[in-house]
Design a protein around this motif. Structure first.
Motif, short mmCIF file in Angstrom:
data_model
loop_
_atom_site.label_atom_id
_atom_site.label_comp_id
_atom_site.label_asym_id
_atom_site.label_seq_id
_atom_site.Cartn_x
_atom_site.Cartn_y
_atom_site.Cartn_z
N VAL A 1 -125.28 -21.53 43.70
CA VAL A 1 -124.00 -21.24 44.36
C VAL A 1 -122.88 -22.02 43.69
O VAL A 1 -121.82 -21.45 43.35
CB VAL A 1 -124.07 -21.55 45.87
CG1 VAL A 1 -122.69 -21.45 46.51
CG2 VAL A 1 -125.03 -20.59 46.56
N THR B 1 -122.29 -20.65 40.06
CA THR B 1 -121.77 -19.28 40.01
C THR B 1 -120.35 -19.23 40.57
O THR B 1 -119.48 -18.53 40.02
CB THR B 1 -122.71 -18.33 40.76
OG1 THR B 1 -124.05 -18.58 40.33
CG2 THR B 1 -122.37 -16.87 40.48
N ASN B 2 -120.11 -19.97 41.65
CA ASN B 2 -118.74 -20.03 42.17
C ASN B 2 -117.77 -20.49 41.08
O ASN B 2 -116.71 -19.88 40.88
CB ASN B 2 -118.66 -21.01 43.34
CG ASN B 2 -119.21 -20.42 44.65
OD1 ASN B 2 -119.67 -19.28 44.67
ND2 ASN B 2 -119.16 -21.20 45.72
N HIS C 1 -114.76 -15.90 47.66
CA HIS C 1 -116.21 -15.84 47.83
C HIS C 1 -116.56 -15.53 49.28
O HIS C 1 -115.99 -16.13 50.18
CB HIS C 1 -116.85 -17.17 47.44
CG HIS C 1 -116.46 -17.63 46.07
ND1 HIS C 1 -117.04 -17.16 44.93
CD2 HIS C 1 -115.52 -18.50 45.66
CE1 HIS C 1 -116.49 -17.73 43.87
NE2 HIS C 1 -115.55 -18.56 44.28
N ILE D 1 -119.99 -15.65 51.19
CA ILE D 1 -121.39 -16.00 50.94
C ILE D 1 -122.11 -16.25 52.26
O ILE D 1 -121.71 -17.11 53.04
CB ILE D 1 -121.49 -17.25 50.04
CG1 ILE D 1 -120.69 -17.01 48.75
CG2 ILE D 1 -122.94 -17.58 49.73
CD1 ILE D 1 -120.59 -18.23 47.86
N LEU E 1 -129.69 -14.16 49.68
CA LEU E 1 -128.26 -14.44 49.80
C LEU E 1 -127.47 -13.15 49.61
O LEU E 1 -127.72 -12.38 48.69
CB LEU E 1 -127.88 -15.43 48.70
CG LEU E 1 -126.83 -16.48 49.03
CD1 LEU E 1 -127.26 -17.32 50.23
CD2 LEU E 1 -126.62 -17.38 47.82
N TYR F 1 -124.34 -12.55 48.32
CA TYR F 1 -123.33 -13.31 47.55
C TYR F 1 -122.25 -12.32 47.13
O TYR F 1 -122.39 -11.62 46.12
CB TYR F 1 -124.02 -13.95 46.34
CG TYR F 1 -123.10 -14.82 45.52
CD1 TYR F 1 -123.04 -16.19 45.77
CD2 TYR F 1 -122.29 -14.29 44.53
CE1 TYR F 1 -122.19 -17.00 45.04
CE2 TYR F 1 -121.43 -15.09 43.80
CZ TYR F 1 -121.38 -16.44 44.06
OH TYR F 1 -120.53 -17.24 43.33
N ASN F 2 -121.20 -12.24 47.94
CA ASN F 2 -120.19 -11.21 47.71
C ASN F 2 -118.90 -11.81 47.18
O ASN F 2 -118.61 -12.99 47.38
CB ASN F 2 -119.94 -10.45 49.02
CG ASN F 2 -121.21 -9.77 49.51
OD1 ASN F 2 -122.16 -9.59 48.73
ND2 ASN F 2 -121.25 -9.41 50.77
N VAL G 1 -122.94 -12.57 37.80
CA VAL G 1 -123.75 -13.05 38.93
C VAL G 1 -125.24 -12.82 38.66
O VAL G 1 -126.07 -13.72 38.82
CB VAL G 1 -123.31 -12.36 40.24
CG1 VAL G 1 -124.26 -12.73 41.38
CG2 VAL G 1 -121.87 -12.77 40.58
#
Lengths: 471, 471
Positions: free
Chosen positions: A360, A363-364, A376, A378, A387, A389-390, A413
């Motif tokens: 996280v 990637t963030n 984000h 999440i 997850l 993860y949008n 991602v």
């Protein structure tokens, strides 16, 4: 007799839809995929399914099994050639029987998930699969995609909830595999192979499902956390302290909950001050086989210890079912609040729990560097590493600015998911959406094995072509 | 370079055994199957396994993967042609890592089950697979046969305990599928396909296993029952009242326990009078995540209610770990007491719980009619419908009298298992023992699908030929 006439002779003319009648079946519900079908046929029995498939095999007509049409990856939508037949299983919707001594139920593929849950409940049992689309998705679709949901942590995916299958093969034969046995080691795991194969290996027409005892009580807690590391420490404590009574562990980023209460002012976060501003929150659900009071007591012990150890900053344990529902409602409202931020890019991924924080944070940061200003969204089922993860558009971005970069966002991602040993599809499947990127992330040996199996079971390639694997 | 020289070059001469050195590997431990191998090779790494398989594929040499050689169906024993290579995985015995945050461990196929249990325990976790051969069987064999054991009711079979696999294909490629993910829906269930395939589709070299929290306390109860119907009613009550804390439910015929205490006078049945003469007994195990006292309390509630309802005649709840062990020891001594009755005929079958009483009563009567005087030795894991339905010689029968009728006994019992929707192999697999009768009980469509998969993955037919399927 031409092909459509043969279809009408098989299932009756009212159950063969063409033209405008077929249109709703040719578009997925998010309207991301729009195709054209030769026709939609709606068989009413397994024998009719088998007859249809034999006709298709003979005529070389591809067919696309479809349930509630609630999939998220275009797995049940035809291409635009107009040559494929949509095989709607919706009329196969009988609950064939419930065996409470054996804790099993036999259901047809077109049963809506909620009807199955209800029938189990009426028989004093629990069928634990639960997901957002449960009012319209069907068991056949749940099986085809090995559906997950919020209780995987305790009860597993659809594969773990299924004991037997009835399947029509691509040759139109019926495999009568509706066994209600928990122990059966007489050959290859065909059941598990058909489950999750998204209609590319055969048509699942019925299943024997596993039932569980109904919990006597449920209790929910919302915990405020300072980091993902703390969330993982809490997960360890909850598992050790609650054992299998821990049936849900949802992680949510703080900004998701703030967005929910901003969008829906009738909802509120049950924290104030600093506790309402923390970066992460966890929603835990405990299912107890004794009593409400016992459930709360157990939560109090585990949460108390976690507060003392400093891995939880603040906590609310629901005092009533109404409060439990209110806490779950916060969680369930995240996708709606997300919609309000503009069209977002969604990733349904899974990550080893031990690498969640690294994933996280890394990637963030990489997304912010590549697409400054994006937001984000999440949240997910931390207990099983799943997850959502949008990525939402930045504040005030013009519509389309983010979506124009969709493939780049996906690649960034998914590359990072892959680098930490994760999966690019945790519970939604592959369908059309992830078919072309799959070989980028799968071991080539695994891809080759999948192609071998597809060719062995469906040498004509008529079963849902272009889904999961490149045809 | 001839084939054996190539083997020596691959794994080192000391790891290629021939002649007398190879003999112990060519006989199963019950000495029911005795074969002849070209040689035994003992690779020390996955790469060596892959190299061996490539040599075999090139030379057309069949190979037989072997772990601890504790199988009960001859699945790891060669035929007597002397042409097949035994591939012993015993040197692949590293525990590659334990990830407590992710609750997974990565182990090589040759690890002995007990070593895996111990390593999990040392890390504060539970690896729940437990069976009689755990001191010598290997994880590779457990995977190949989808092993079960006494805790399937709660934790499932080996398939449910495994998240990822590393497999050498029949072409000598390595599939790196060691994923530690609970949710992963990116294609076909290859993991589940290799598990339980008894070495006929490839060689499993390593696995990622699921770990569970350690229970804080365990408690055991022995209950005296007047019928199988009562046992099933009790099972329903125990499931409802104890939920997932119910980790074991063993059913034993009364005569089995009487034979145990007759054979081993230091053991005793904790009942007297009529309660010591009942036809059935159930051993229940409860795993609690709170305390010993809490475990006992929960048992007392459920057992008390069952006594009151009349579905239990008498009950003992262990007051100490020593007493728990003594109760389990009764159960575990049944096979030894059985041995004392003369060579028996064993059936490892599963039956839907709801048809258990009908099966046992009907089959007992049919066996007595066909073979007057034979003795029944019936016990098993009722919670998952798995019965060890064994038949011992009559009192005073000459040795061999029963075994001469073995095929007739098998056929009678298996026909009845099939008639009630059961399986002729619950947890031991097929191997050579049940290969020839399998098509009698399997749907022909299922057999055809299995042959298609075998041909697709192993077109040369070099992987453990003659096991599971007729070559």
């Amino acid at each position: 007799m031409d092909f459509l006439e043969a279809m009408r002779a098989t299932v009756g003319a009212p159950n063969v839809l063409t033209g405008a009648d077929a249109q709703p079946y040719s578009v997925d519900w998010r309207e991301r995929y729009r195709g054209q079908a030769l026709a939609v046929v709606r068989p009413g029995s397994t024998d009719e399914v088998a007859a249809i498939v034999r006709h298709c095999a003979q005529a070389g007509v591809p067919l696309i099994p479809q349930g509630g049409n609630t999939g998220l990856c275009g797995g049940a939508t035809p291409d635009d050639s107009g040559q494929a037949l949509i095989l709607s299983l919706q009329r196969l919707n009988r609950i064939r029987g419930i065996d409470t001594d054996n804790d099993t139920m036999e259901v047809e593929a077109g049963c809506v998930l909620q009807a199955v849950q209800q029938a189990a409940h009426d028989a004093g049992r629990l069928f634990p699969l639960s997901l957002a689309a449960e009012g319209s998705c069907t068991i056949g679709g749940n099986l085809a995609t090995n559906a997950g949901g919020t209780q995987v942590l305790r009860y597993g995916n659809m594969r773990e909830l299924t004991l037997g299958l009835e399947v029509v093969t691509p040759q139109g034969d019926v495999w009568h595999g509706l066994r209600g046995l928990r122990n059966d080691n007489t050959g290859y795991a065909l059941r598990d192979l058909f489950i999750g194969s998204e209609g590319t290996l055969g048509v699942i027409t019925a299943a024997t499902l596993k039932l569980h005892p109904q919990p006597v009580a449920r209790c929910t807690a919302l915990l405020a956390l300072d980091s993902i590391e703390s969330a993982i420490a809490l997960l360890g404590r909850a598992r050790a302290g609650l054992g299998p009574a821990l049936t849900g562990f949802e992680l949510m980023a703080g900004n998701c909950l703030l967005d929910v209460v901003r969008c829906f002012p009738q909802q509120r976060l049950p924290f104030e001050g600093a506790s309402a501003q923390l970066p992460w929150y966890a929603l835990l659900e405990l299912s107890d086989s004794e009593s409400e009071a016992h459930a709360r007591e157990r939560f109090e012990v585990v949460v108390g210890d976690a507060l003392e150890a400093g891995c939880v900053q603040d906590a609310v344990i629901a005092e009533s079912m109404a409060q439990s529902h209110a806490l779950w409602h916060l969680r369930e409202s995240i996708p709606l609040a997300e919609k309000d931020m503009g069209k977002s890019i969604k990733h349904d991924v899974s990550i080893p729990v031990s690498r969640m924080a690294e994933f996280v944070q890394g990637t963030n940061a990489a997304l912010q560097a590549a697409f400054p200003g994006i937001r984000h969204v999440i949240f997910g089922h931390l207990g099983d590493g799943n997850l959502h993860y949008n990525v939402a558009p930045g504040e005030g971005w013009a519509e389309g600015r983010l979506l124009a970069r969709q493939d780049d966002v996906y690649a960034l991602v998914h590359d990072r998911v892959h680098a930490v040993g994760g999966s690019i599809s945790a519970e939604h499947g592959v369908g059309q959406l992830k078919r072309d990127v799959l070989p980028r992330y799968k071991d080539p040996v695994e891809m080759a094995l999948m192609h071998r199996i597809k060719a062995a079971l469906d040498p004509q390639g008529i079963m849902n072509p272009g889904k999961v694997l490149v045809a």
